[in-house]
Every structure is written in C-alpha cells, then in structure tokens.
Motif scaffolding. Structure first.
Motif, PDB file in Angstrom:
ATOM      1  N   GLY A  58      33.708  23.789 -27.071  1.00 51.01           N
ATOM      2  CA  GLY A  58      35.140  23.670 -26.773  1.00 51.01           C
ATOM      3  C   GLY A  58      35.483  24.692 -25.707  1.00 51.01           C
ATOM      4  N   SER A  59      36.737  24.739 -25.309  1.00 52.39           N
ATOM      5  CA  SER A  59      37.154  25.711 -24.294  1.00 52.39           C
ATOM      6  C   SER A  59      37.513  27.038 -24.969  1.00 52.39           C
ATOM      7  N   GLY A  60      37.996  27.985 -24.200  1.00 53.87           N
ATOM      8  CA  GLY A  60      38.355  29.295 -24.744  1.00 53.87           C
ATOM      9  C   GLY A  60      39.363  29.207 -25.884  1.00 53.87           C
ATOM     10  N   SER A  61      40.324  28.309 -25.738  1.00 58.13           N
ATOM     11  CA  SER A  61      41.339  28.164 -26.790  1.00 58.13           C
ATOM     12  C   SER A  61      40.703  27.748 -28.115  1.00 58.13           C
ATOM     13  N   CYS A  62      39.621  26.988 -28.045  1.00 58.65           N
ATOM     14  CA  CYS A  62      38.907  26.561 -29.250  1.00 58.65           C
ATOM     15  C   CYS A  62      38.379  27.796 -29.991  1.00 58.65           C
ATOM     16  N   ALA A  63      37.834  28.759 -29.257  1.00 53.79           N
ATOM     17  CA  ALA A  63      37.323  29.977 -29.890  1.00 53.79           C
ATOM     18  C   ALA A  63      38.462  30.804 -30.484  1.00 53.79           C
ATOM     19  N   VAL A  64      39.579  30.899 -29.745  1.00 49.11           N
ATOM     20  CA  VAL A  64      40.719  31.681 -30.244  1.00 49.11           C
ATOM     21  C   VAL A  64      41.264  31.025 -31.517  1.00 49.11           C
ATOM     22  N   GLU A  65      41.385  29.703 -31.484  1.00 48.34           N
ATOM     23  CA  GLU A  65      41.937  28.997 -32.640  1.00 48.34           C
ATOM     24  C   GLU A  65      40.985  29.090 -33.840  1.00 48.34           C
ATOM     25  N   VAL A  85      51.511  34.502 -21.739  1.00 48.67           N
ATOM     26  CA  VAL A  85      51.328  33.151 -22.279  1.00 48.67           C
ATOM     27  C   VAL A  85      50.306  33.104 -23.415  1.00 48.67           C
ATOM     28  N   TYR A  86      49.198  33.865 -23.248  1.00 48.00           N
ATOM     29  CA  TYR A  86      48.103  33.706 -24.211  1.00 48.00           C
ATOM     30  C   TYR A  86      48.407  34.364 -25.550  1.00 48.00           C
ATOM     31  N   GLY A  87      49.171  35.460 -25.543  1.00 46.50           N
ATOM     32  CA  GLY A  87      49.631  36.045 -26.800  1.00 46.50           C
ATOM     33  C   GLY A  87      50.568  35.067 -27.494  1.00 46.50           C
ATOM     34  N   GLU A  88      51.481  34.510 -26.720  1.00 44.55           N
ATOM     35  CA  GLU A  88      52.429  33.548 -27.293  1.00 44.55           C
ATOM     36  C   GLU A  88      51.684  32.332 -27.854  1.00 44.55           C
ATOM     37  N   ARG A  89      50.582  31.947 -27.178  1.00 46.63           N
ATOM     38  CA  ARG A  89      49.806  30.798 -27.663  1.00 46.63           C
ATOM     39  C   ARG A  89      49.190  31.097 -29.035  1.00 46.63           C
ATOM     40  N   MET A  90      48.778  32.341 -29.274  1.00 43.33           N
ATOM     41  CA  MET A  90      48.201  32.666 -30.595  1.00 43.33           C
ATOM     42  C   MET A  90      49.248  32.509 -31.695  1.00 43.33           C
ATOM     43  N   VAL A 132      45.770  40.254 -30.714  1.00 41.81           N
ATOM     44  CA  VAL A 132      46.204  40.697 -29.385  1.00 41.81           C
ATOM     45  C   VAL A 132      45.281  40.112 -28.319  1.00 41.81           C
ATOM     46  N   VAL A 133      45.819  39.974 -27.109  1.00 42.86           N
ATOM     47  CA  VAL A 133      45.003  39.533 -25.973  1.00 42.86           C
ATOM     48  C   VAL A 133      44.513  40.773 -25.228  1.00 42.86           C
ATOM     49  N   HIS A 134      43.253  40.797 -24.871  1.00 40.61           N
ATOM     50  CA  HIS A 134      42.726  41.958 -24.143  1.00 40.61           C
ATOM     51  C   HIS A 134      43.201  41.914 -22.691  1.00 40.61           C
ATOM     52  N   HIS A 135      42.669  40.971 -21.931  1.00 36.91           N
ATOM     53  CA  HIS A 135      43.162  40.791 -20.561  1.00 36.91           C
ATOM     54  C   HIS A 135      44.161  39.642 -20.597  1.00 36.91           C
ATOM     55  N   GLU A 136      45.450  39.955 -20.418  1.00 43.91           N
ATOM     56  CA  GLU A 136      46.488  38.920 -20.441  1.00 43.91           C
ATOM     57  C   GLU A 136      46.512  38.276 -19.051  1.00 43.91           C
ATOM     58  N   THR A 137      45.839  37.141 -18.958  1.00 45.65           N
ATOM     59  CA  THR A 137      45.591  36.472 -17.684  1.00 45.65           C
ATOM     60  C   THR A 137      46.878  36.025 -16.980  1.00 45.65           C
ATOM     61  N   THR A 138      47.950  35.909 -17.745  1.00 46.60           N
ATOM     62  CA  THR A 138      49.239  35.518 -17.162  1.00 46.60           C
ATOM     63  C   THR A 138      49.668  36.474 -16.049  1.00 46.60           C
ATOM     64  N   ILE A 161      40.895  39.890 -31.481  1.00 48.27           N
ATOM     65  CA  ILE A 161      41.071  40.033 -30.030  1.00 48.27           C
ATOM     66  C   ILE A 161      40.737  38.739 -29.289  1.00 48.27           C
ATOM     67  N   ASP A 162      41.676  38.275 -28.470  1.00 43.98           N
ATOM     68  CA  ASP A 162      41.392  37.215 -27.502  1.00 43.98           C
ATOM     69  C   ASP A 162      40.837  37.923 -26.265  1.00 43.98           C
ATOM     70  N   ALA A 163      39.517  37.850 -26.114  1.00 42.45           N
ATOM     71  CA  ALA A 163      38.863  38.482 -24.962  1.00 42.45           C
ATOM     72  C   ALA A 163      38.321  37.396 -24.034  1.00 42.45           C
ATOM     73  N   VAL A 164      39.004  36.245 -24.022  1.00 38.36           N
ATOM     74  CA  VAL A 164      38.494  35.089 -23.278  1.00 38.36           C
ATOM     75  C   VAL A 164      38.310  35.425 -21.799  1.00 38.36           C
ATOM     76  N   SER A 165      39.246  36.172 -21.215  1.00 35.93           N
ATOM     77  CA  SER A 165      39.123  36.442 -19.775  1.00 35.93           C
ATOM     78  C   SER A 165      38.675  37.873 -19.481  1.00 35.93           C
ATOM     79  N   SER A 166      38.057  38.551 -20.463  1.00 35.04           N
ATOM     80  CA  SER A 166      37.521  39.891 -20.187  1.00 35.04           C
ATOM     81  C   SER A 166      36.069  40.028 -20.617  1.00 35.04           C
ATOM     82  N   ASN A 187      32.820  30.242 -19.630  1.00 37.82           N
ATOM     83  CA  ASN A 187      33.119  29.875 -18.239  1.00 37.82           C
ATOM     84  C   ASN A 187      34.133  30.783 -17.542  1.00 37.82           C
ATOM     85  N   LYS A 188      34.234  32.027 -17.990  1.00 39.88           N
ATOM     86  CA  LYS A 188      35.044  32.969 -17.200  1.00 39.88           C
ATOM     87  C   LYS A 188      34.094  34.069 -16.706  1.00 39.88           C
ATOM     88  N   CYS A 189      34.182  35.261 -17.264  1.00 37.49           N
ATOM     89  CA  CYS A 189      33.361  36.359 -16.697  1.00 37.49           C
ATOM     90  C   CYS A 189      31.862  36.201 -16.952  1.00 37.49           C
TER      91      CYS A 189
HETATM   92  C1  LIG Z   1      41.627  31.112 -20.199  1.00 40.04           C
HETATM   93  C2  LIG Z   1      42.173  31.813 -21.368  1.00 40.04           C
HETATM   94  C3  LIG Z   1      42.219  31.229 -22.656  1.00 40.04           C
HETATM   95  C4  LIG Z   1      41.704  29.864 -22.985  1.00 40.04           C
HETATM   96  O1  LIG Z   1      41.909  28.892 -22.097  1.00 40.04           O
HETATM   97  P1  LIG Z   1      41.117  27.503 -22.110  1.00 40.04           P
HETATM   98  O2  LIG Z   1      41.847  26.747 -21.062  1.00 40.04           O
HETATM   99  O3  LIG Z   1      41.216  26.915 -23.449  1.00 40.04           O
HETATM  100  O4  LIG Z   1      39.685  27.802 -21.752  1.00 40.04           O
HETATM  101  C5  LIG Z   1      42.680  31.991 -23.710  1.00 40.04           C
HETATM  102  N1  LIG Z   1      43.090  33.247 -23.520  1.00 40.04           N
HETATM  103  C6  LIG Z   1      43.040  33.843 -22.325  1.00 40.04           C
HETATM  104  C7  LIG Z   1      43.473  35.265 -22.222  1.00 40.04           C
HETATM  105  C8  LIG Z   1      42.595  33.148 -21.211  1.00 40.04           C
HETATM  106  O5  LIG Z   1      42.559  33.740 -19.999  1.00 40.04           O
END
Ligand SMILES: *Cc1c(COP(=O)(O)O)cnc(C)c1O
Length: 359
Positions: A58-65, A85-90, A132-138, A161-166, A187-189
């Motif tokens: 799945g994508s990053g959101s799949c791991a967070v969820e 955005v990503y903190g709010e998504r959690m 919490v989100v580590h790197h808040e990509t927003t 920790i959402d470390a998807v983008s760190s 598929n990020k770092c």
């Molecule tokens: C990219 C990202 C996600 C997940 O995004 P997907 O589109 O599901 O891969 C989650 N959290 C952060 C901080 C992100 O940068």
C-alpha cells in the motif's frame, strides 16, 4: 521527467532494472528470503534493535493507518498533534476507526507547542498514546521530536510517529525516543517505488496480541508471526519488494541515511540560494526545515499553474501547496535520484522563468 515532488521519486537505473527481475510467487521460498532481507535492512538502517519491521502493500497512508489500527487502543484515547495536512489526516483515520482521540491542532509551519501538549495530557488521564508527524510535508517543517519523546516517556505515554517523508533521510533516534511505532514508505527517502510501506513496531508491544484493529487488512498482529519467517497473509507487491531491495542496497553503498541527508541538504541549499537570488522567499527558515523539502512563497504575479507548466515543459515536476497554503506556496522536494547536472539545469529553468527579463 525529473520528479521534484515528495514521492513518488525519480528512480535510479539500478532500481528501475530491479523491476525486471524474474516473476515470483509470494508463497515461494525465494520470496520469504527477499522479505526477510528487507525486514532486516529496515531494522538495521537506524539500528532499531527494539523494533520489528512489518511490511505492507500500500502507500504511505496504508502504513500510517495500520500503525494507528494496531497500536492506538480502543479503550483509551490517542492525542494527535497536528501542524499540517498529515497530522490532521491521522485524526481523520482515528475517527474512521471509531477510536477515542483528542487533537491538538497547531499552526501550520509553527514549531510544536509542547506546553499545549502537556496541558492536554494533564487534563485527560485517559490518553495512552501521542501521534505525531516527523517531517510535516505540508510545510517542510521537521518537527523536533527529542523533547516530545522525553515528555511522553516521563508520563509513560506511547509515541506513534508518521515518518513517511523522513525515513531514510533524517535522524530518527529509536533508542532515545523509544517510539511505540514508526510508519514509513518505500517511495520517498528510500528511493523505491510506490506500493510498499512498513511499520517498525516495538517488539515488546507486539509480543502480546491486543486486538486493537477494527480492520482485517491493516491489522499488523496478523502479519507479525508469518513475517518472522518471511511470509505474509496477503499478496505482496513482489516488484515493489525487488525495487526496495535494490534501493536499500544502493542507500547502504552510498553511506546510509546520514550521507543521504547531507546530499539532500546540499541540493536544497543550492536551490534555496538560486531562488533567493530571484526574490523567491522560503516559507520556513533552513533550521526548521527537513533536508529534502522546502515550501516557497509564490512570487508576486506568478501563478502556480504557470510555474508548474514552465518547469514541466523543461522536464521537471514541482508540487503545489496543500489546503490553506494551496494558493500561496509551491514545494520542491530533493528526494530521489538527482544528479548535479539535473540540479543545475533546474536552476537555469527557474532563472529563465523568473529572472528579470521574464517578469
Ligand atoms: C506522503 C506522506 C504520507 C502518505 O502519503 P501516500 O500518498 O499515502 O503515500 C503520509 N504522511 C506524510 C508525512 C507524507 O509525506
């Protein structure tokens, strides 16, 4: 196309070639070997000896969820700290899961307000976890987790920790922070392809089944025992595994996350300098930002679609702002396989689009 968006990333030739490896069934021994190798590499990248990597398709959101499904309790609250955005998504995910939660909504781009967090923890004794989100990509803000982790451990509250983008490009101190779980993606770092994500969960927590998950597919407890031997309850992205396997080898040969972080910072600094000369202001200062992403104010008189099209015609994909920042900023991510020549060409394109003669 050179991708300057925060995932998916520009692939190296060797990662792209790994997609052509032989077809393989996920119930065969070769797959188990591949999967075990990936899990070990992900655990050792940050020397996370107390943590176990669980691989997901799945994508990053799949791991967070999946992290929230498995680790956030049903009978006690989770406190989500959001400054993007990503903190709010959690918080949205916990709402979808029907779990009790509080949200500390903080200003986008601002540093974490730990006083507000302490006050919420004081007021609600039923909070068992902080997410919490580590790197808040927003915004590009790298949230400082040293103090937050200390605060959580003093109060015996778990840290998610959402470390998807760190993950792979910033320091994640597994030993000092002792997070309950960290969610990330290939598929990020890490420079793999989209479709493989993972959670590093504390071994002591995962040793006892808790039955927290309202979802079957996202319940990491269903994966743990099988993955110990390399298997998985559901079909996995075999080609995604191949790509991640090659990407992790490449990362290791290049000197690990520390060296990657330096490289990201070098490219980011170069672009920041060129854009500053063109009068384009960064949204956050360098010290507050992650090494591999910067949000910039759109220059006066220049719309995002114009800028995006100009760069795209020259072979570069940049990224728009999100939510309340959509019409105000654009973002440039320096993750992925970028050479010096790509970076210099990108600088030239910005100069020709935004230089004096262009405006
Ligand atoms: C990219 C990202 C996600 C997940 O995004 P997907 O589109 O599901 O891969 C989650 N959290 C952060 C901080 C992100 O940068």
């Amino acid at each position: 196309m050179i991708l300057l968006n925060p995932g998916p990333v520009t692939l190296s030739a060797r990662v792209r070639a790994a997609l052509q490896r032989d077809d393989l069934c996920h119930r065969e021994a070769e797959f188990a070997t591949l999967s075990l190798g990936l899990r070990t590499s992900l655990e050792t990248l940050y020397d996370a000896t107390e943590h176990l990597a669980v691989l997901l398709t799945g994508s990053g959101s799949c791991a967070v969820e999946a992290m929230l499904a498995t680790f956030a309790p049903r009978d006690a609250a989770t406190l989500v700290i959001s400054n993007g955005v990503y903190g709010e998504r959690m918080a949205l995910m916990l709402d979808c899961q029907g779990k009790p939660f509080f949200e500390s909504r903080q200003a986008w781009g601002a540093a974490l307000d730990l006083t507000a967090v302490s006050q919420l923890l004081d007021a609600h004794a039923d909070i068992a976890c902080v997410a919490v989100v580590h790197h808040e990509t927003t915004t590009g803000r790298l949230n400082d987790l040293d103090e937050l982790a200390a605060l959580c451990s003093n109060r015996n509250v778990g840290l998610l920790i959402d470390a998807v983008s760190s993950f792979g490009g910033e320091r994640i101190d597994f030993h000092r922070w002792r997070p309950l779980a960290v969610a990330a993606t290939a598929n990020k770092c890490l420079h793999g392809i989209p479709g493989v994500a993972f959670v590093l969960g504390r071994r002591d927590f995962l040793a006892t089944p808790r039955g927290n998950s309202p979802s079957l597919y996202l319940d990491l407890e269903r994966y743990v025992d099988l993955q110990r031997d390399g298997w998985s309850p559901f079909t996995q992205s075999v080609q995604g595994y191949y790509a991640l396997d090659e990407a992790l080898r490449e990362l290791d040969e290049q000197g690990g996350w520390q060296r990657r972080r330096e490289r990201y910072q070098q490219i980011t600094d170069r672009l920041r300098g060129v854009l500053a000369d063109l009068g384009v202001r960064a949204f956050l200062d360098r010290q507050s930002s992650a090494s591999m992403l910067t949000a910039y104010h759109l220059p006066p008189g220049c719309s995002y679609p114009e800028l995006h099209t100009g760069l795209k015609q020259a072979g570069f994909t940049i990224y728009a702002g999100q939510g309340q920042l959509a019409s105000r900023v654009f973002r440039i991510a320096t993750m992925g396989h970028l050479g010096d020549a790509d970076v210099e060409r990108c600088c030239e394109v910005f100069q020709s689009l935004l230089g004096q003669s262009a405006i």
